[in-house]
Every structure is written in C-alpha cells, then in structure tokens.
Scaffold this active site. Structure first.
Site, PDB file in Angstrom:
ATOM      1  N   GLY A 237       0.786  -1.239   0.000  1.00  0.00           N
ATOM      2  CA  GLY A 237       0.000   0.000   0.000  1.00  0.00           C
ATOM      3  C   GLY A 237       0.812   1.279   0.000  1.00  0.00           C
ATOM      4  O   GLY A 237       0.260   2.355   0.232  1.00  0.00           O
ATOM      5  N   GLU A 274       4.892  -6.379   1.906  1.00  0.00           N
ATOM      6  CA  GLU A 274       4.551  -7.023   0.620  1.00  0.00           C
ATOM      7  C   GLU A 274       3.979  -5.986  -0.353  1.00  0.00           C
ATOM      8  O   GLU A 274       2.834  -6.102  -0.763  1.00  0.00           O
ATOM      9  CB  GLU A 274       3.569  -8.190   0.838  1.00  0.00           C
ATOM     10  CG  GLU A 274       2.398  -7.842   1.725  1.00  0.00           C
ATOM     11  CD  GLU A 274       1.335  -8.925   1.833  1.00  0.00           C
ATOM     12  OE1 GLU A 274       1.650 -10.105   1.672  1.00  0.00           O
ATOM     13  OE2 GLU A 274       0.180  -8.554   2.093  1.00  0.00           O
ATOM     14  N   GLY A 276       3.373  -3.881  -3.868  1.00  0.00           N
ATOM     15  CA  GLY A 276       3.276  -4.188  -5.292  1.00  0.00           C
ATOM     16  C   GLY A 276       3.555  -2.924  -6.109  1.00  0.00           C
ATOM     17  O   GLY A 276       4.617  -2.769  -6.709  1.00  0.00           O
ATOM     18  N   ARG A 277       2.584  -2.019  -6.077  1.00  0.00           N
ATOM     19  CA  ARG A 277       2.651  -0.812  -6.900  1.00  0.00           C
ATOM     20  C   ARG A 277       3.986  -0.064  -6.775  1.00  0.00           C
ATOM     21  O   ARG A 277       4.613   0.277  -7.773  1.00  0.00           O
ATOM     22  CB  ARG A 277       1.519   0.152  -6.483  1.00  0.00           C
ATOM     23  CG  ARG A 277       1.383   1.395  -7.379  1.00  0.00           C
ATOM     24  CD  ARG A 277       0.360   2.388  -6.794  1.00  0.00           C
ATOM     25  NE  ARG A 277      -0.879   1.748  -6.432  1.00  0.00           N
ATOM     26  CZ  ARG A 277      -1.921   1.582  -7.258  1.00  0.00           C
ATOM     27  NH1 ARG A 277      -1.871   2.051  -8.477  1.00  0.00           N
ATOM     28  NH2 ARG A 277      -3.013   0.977  -6.836  1.00  0.00           N
ATOM     29  N   CYS A 346     -14.824   2.733 -29.024  1.00  0.00           N
ATOM     30  CA  CYS A 346     -16.054   3.462 -29.325  1.00  0.00           C
ATOM     31  C   CYS A 346     -16.846   3.688 -28.043  1.00  0.00           C
ATOM     32  O   CYS A 346     -17.986   3.233 -27.911  1.00  0.00           O
ATOM     33  CB  CYS A 346     -16.882   2.683 -30.326  1.00  0.00           C
ATOM     34  SG  CYS A 346     -15.989   2.440 -31.856  1.00  0.00           S
ATOM     35  N   TYR A 375      -0.509  -2.398 -12.102  1.00  0.00           N
ATOM     36  CA  TYR A 375      -1.951  -2.185 -12.240  1.00  0.00           C
ATOM     37  C   TYR A 375      -2.250  -1.430 -13.531  1.00  0.00           C
ATOM     38  O   TYR A 375      -2.926  -0.398 -13.520  1.00  0.00           O
ATOM     39  CB  TYR A 375      -2.510  -1.432 -11.028  1.00  0.00           C
ATOM     40  CG  TYR A 375      -2.229  -2.109  -9.710  1.00  0.00           C
ATOM     41  CD1 TYR A 375      -2.899  -3.276  -9.354  1.00  0.00           C
ATOM     42  CD2 TYR A 375      -1.280  -1.603  -8.831  1.00  0.00           C
ATOM     43  CE1 TYR A 375      -2.644  -3.903  -8.150  1.00  0.00           C
ATOM     44  CE2 TYR A 375      -1.021  -2.232  -7.619  1.00  0.00           C
ATOM     45  CZ  TYR A 375      -1.705  -3.375  -7.289  1.00  0.00           C
ATOM     46  OH  TYR A 375      -1.444  -3.999  -6.096  1.00  0.00           O
TER      47      TYR A 375
HETATM   48  C1  PLP Z   1      -2.914  -5.628  -3.296  1.00  0.00           C
HETATM   49  C2  PLP Z   1      -2.276  -6.105  -2.064  1.00  0.00           C
HETATM   50  C3  PLP Z   1      -0.945  -5.758  -1.775  1.00  0.00           C
HETATM   51  C4  PLP Z   1      -0.148  -4.819  -2.616  1.00  0.00           C
HETATM   52  O1  PLP Z   1      -0.690  -3.542  -2.580  1.00  0.00           O
HETATM   53  P1  PLP Z   1       0.086  -2.329  -3.270  1.00  0.00           P
HETATM   54  O2  PLP Z   1      -0.829  -1.174  -3.081  1.00  0.00           O
HETATM   55  O3  PLP Z   1       0.268  -2.697  -4.686  1.00  0.00           O
HETATM   56  O4  PLP Z   1       1.385  -2.175  -2.553  1.00  0.00           O
HETATM   57  C5  PLP Z   1      -0.371  -6.295  -0.643  1.00  0.00           C
HETATM   58  N1  PLP Z   1      -1.069  -7.118   0.172  1.00  0.00           N
HETATM   59  C6  PLP Z   1      -2.353  -7.454  -0.064  1.00  0.00           C
HETATM   60  C7  PLP Z   1      -3.036  -8.359   0.858  1.00  0.00           C
HETATM   61  C8  PLP Z   1      -3.003  -6.962  -1.178  1.00  0.00           C
HETATM   62  O5  PLP Z   1      -4.273  -7.287  -1.404  1.00  0.00           O
END
Ligand code: PLP
Length: 409
Positions: A237, A274, A276-277, A346, A375
């Site tokens: 997050g 953990e 991601g983004r 369209c 994403y």
């Molecule tokens: C989506 C998600 C993440 C990654 O979130 P980011 O905003 O991409 O860092 C980590 N843990 C869980 C459980 C998620 O659902």
C-alpha cells in the site's frame, strides 16, 4: 521516485520499433534495469531482519518477477492462479497466499508446496484449512489476516481496515480463531498476523505509526492469549503520486524511521512487507502513436493507437495520466494547444488525459505514459473491441545480477 531516468531508453526503444514496424506504434516498454536498481535500493534501505515480498498482482509478467527475484524474500499471490504462475516462474521461492474466496483445491495446492504460507481471511476459511491439512496430512503455516481499526493515522479515505470489508477477521473473532488453531495444533502452525489496512499511503510518518500499532497489537494479543508468533506482515500500500512522482511515499525516510523504532523497542517480532505498486510502477511505460488530431465542438482530441483496453489505469484511478510527447519528424498539426488524449474505443470513457497542454503535436508523434508498470496492462479489459494487443518490450538489465540466496533451502 525517479521516472525520467528511463525516458532516453524508452525513446530509443520506440525509435527501434518505428524503424522495424509498418503499423503505428502501440507498446508497453518496461525498463528492467530501472526496476532492478529500484528494488535493490528498496532492499538495501530496509533494516536488517525486515522481509520484502512482492505482491504479484501489481504486475506478474515473467521478466518482472525474474528481475525482482534476487532482491526479494519471496512473492505474494492473491489467487490460486497467481500461486501456480509464481511457482512456475520462480520455483523454490517462498510464497504467501492471500485473498478472499480460496477454493479447497487451491488450499490443497498451497499446502502441497514447500515454503508456502497461507493468509487466512475468515473463520470459515480457517476451518477449511484445518480440515484439508488434516485430511491431506500436510501441515499448514498460517498467518491470520486481521481487519482492525487504528485511531489517529490520518486520512481514513485510504484506510481499508476498521470498517466492513471482505478482507481479514475482526478482532472479536480472534479468540475463536485461536481456539481452532489450538484444537488442530498438529496441523496448523500460527506463524504470524497479517495487516494490509492502507492503500495509496504517501505519508511515511503515518505509515510508521501504523506499523508500530500493528506491533503493539500483536504483543498485546500474545499477552492476552498466551501465544507466540514470529512475524508481523504489515502489508503493502505504499503510495505513488502520479501527478508528481517526487511526492510519492518516501521509502528512505520510512526505512530510517523503522530502524530507529525497531532498535528503540528492541523489537522481537520480525516485520514483513509485501508492496506491489511501489515496486514495479515506475519501470513501465505505455506508448501510443497519434493517428488523428481533430476538433469537436471547439475542443481538440488526439486519437492514438491503443487505449484504456490496454491501459485502464487512468480511469481506474480517476485521473489524467501524465505523459510525454515523443515528437517525430512531422510538422506539428497543433502548437500551444489544449488537447484531450483518447484511444480507439467506441466509448466516450476511453480517455487517458483530459484537456492537457501540449507545445506541439503531429499525427505520427507518440504519447508516452510513465508509471505504467503496475496495475496497468493486467487490470485492463483487453478483449473489448478486439484490437491487437500492444507490443511488449522488456529492456534488459545492464549488469546482470544472479543472486539466488533467498531460495527456500
Ligand atoms: C494488493 C495487495 C498488496 C499490494 O498492494 P500495493 O498497493 O500494490 O502495494 C499487498 N497485500 C495485499 C493483501 C493486497 O491485497
């Protein structure tokens, strides 16, 4: 977060694409070298003993995973499909399996895999894990995912916890959950607790207070319930400011604060993240060639090859995505103008950025959208209108690092 550093490489790649292809450009370009430096920097800033996993749902392309692998402790899968894909692409790496609505077959699959930890989302799921572990004689390493409210941590719009969601368990379910764990002690091993309460968090100080609150909470639960766990997973997050990437989450400050905090507390729990983004967003660019420039009822539109069926991020975020014009040789069709950038769909919703200033733009120029590494392609409705998929370019890591020390023993 440094975005522009990749621009020369992207420009060069697009020039190569133009030279080799007859059709107008439509491509994702991923700078794996930038990705490798970024994740390495993230890892090196993180205090010793803290773990870094990558949430694959941000972007699970094989070259992305391969580039990240030497610098992460493992990967987080948010579905059975991701779990299988991660195992195929990165065999031997520790995996975390979270997300609501796991199938029995997926739970069994996870238990059959060495080094896979389950994030249990509900009491019902915990009972199923216990049953499947016992029946298959495969012990389960579990974290309980908890949905708790924490006071005084800033903007509650970003808060995913402390309110009704399909994710995790309420604190009031904890006693029942621990009773299930105790009852199935030979098959369930409670390794830790998982919290993923924020998304788009851009305030390092607030995030630090949140992590501190997770640790305090888990210590309190250990005292109340007489349990011992090893690890707190503090989720992902970490936020990205698309309009001004320099105002994205300050990882360096966060890690410095974390080190001080952990030292002062003499913390015994391990911390795991953990994201991601924040890991993969900056390595990717979506590039579209302008096919048409037109005026409609007084407003200018640039229609480019591709659209939100490849790159849903702008409508998903509800924002005007930043972009760079890669000028070709043509004399500009418009100068010092305000133009809305759209794709080939369209539907009036196929807008990437609305009423944006451009110095000069011609048919044949390219629009390059940064921050498209997470994403982006994978959240897009790719089959809508049956257009060709974009070309996928992965610009290689320049100094190859083959460090596999994080493999499961
Ligand atoms: C989506 C998600 C993440 C990654 O979130 P980011 O905003 O991409 O860092 C980590 N843990 C869980 C459980 C998620 O659902």
């Amino acid at each position: 977060m440094n975005v522009d550093a990749s621009l020369p490489r992207v420009r060069e790649a697009i020039a190569g694409l133009r030279a080799s292809g007859a059709e107008p450009v439509c491509a994702y370009v991923y700078d794996l070298d930038a990705l490798a430096s970024h994740v390495r920097w993230m890892r090196e800033r993180l205090p010793d003993g803290c773990e870094l996993y990558y949430a694959a749902k941000a972007n699970a392309d094989e070259p992305i995973l391969r580039t990240l692998a030497p610098w992460v402790d493992g990967f987080e899968a948010a579905s059975g499909g991701e779990l299988r894909w991660l195992r195929q692409c990165q065999p031997g790496y520790p995996l975390l399996f979270g997300g609501p609505g796991k199938l029995d077959s997926e739970l069994l699959d996870a238990l059959a895999q060495p080094g896979c930890t389950l994030h249990v989302e509900s009491l019902g799921e915990l009972r199923r894990v216990a049953r499947i572990a016992e029946a298959s004689k495969r012990p389960a390493s579990i974290f309980l995912r908890m949905n708790i409210g924490i006071e005084g941590v800033g903007d509650t719009r970003l808060m995913m916890g402390g309110k009704p969601t399909p994710f995790g368990m309420d604190e009031s379910d904890l006693a029942a959950a621990l009773a299930i764990v105790r009852h199935h002690a030979s098959w369930l091993s409670l390794e830790g607790f998982h919290f993923h309460l924020m998304s788009h968090q851009r305030d390092a100080a607030v995030q630090l207070r949140l992590v501190q609150a997770y640790l305090d909470t888990v210590h309190r639960w250990q005292d109340i319930y007489g349990i011992t766990v090893q690890t707190v997973n503090a989720g992902g997050g970490f936020g990205v400011d698309y309009a001004d990437p320099s105002r994205s989450f300050d990882w360096a400050t966060f890690c410095d604060g974390l080190r001080t905090m952990l030292d002062e507390r003499k913390e015994t729990l391990r911390l795991r993240f953990e994201p991601g983004r924040y890991v993969s967003v900056a390595c990717g660019w979506y590039v579209m060639e302008v096919l048409d420039i037109k005026r409609s009822h007084g407003e200018l539109f640039a229609v480019a090859r591709g659209g939100t069926h490849h790159f849903r991020t702008p409508p998903a975020q509800g924002h005007d995505h930043p972009f760079v014009v890669l000028r070709g040789d043509a004399t500009p069709d418009i100068t010092e103008a305000t133009v809305t950038l759209v794709g080939q769909l369209c539907t009036p919703k196929d807008v990437l950025a609305r009423q944006q200033p451009v110095q000069a733009l011609a048919v044949g120029d390219c629009l390059a959208f940064p921050l498209a590494g997470a994403y982006a392609w994978n959240i897009s409705h790719q089959n809508f209108l049956m257009h060709h998929p974009p070309t996928m370019l992965y610009l290689p890591v320049r100094s190859s690092e083959s460090d596999t020390r994080r493999l499961v023993a």
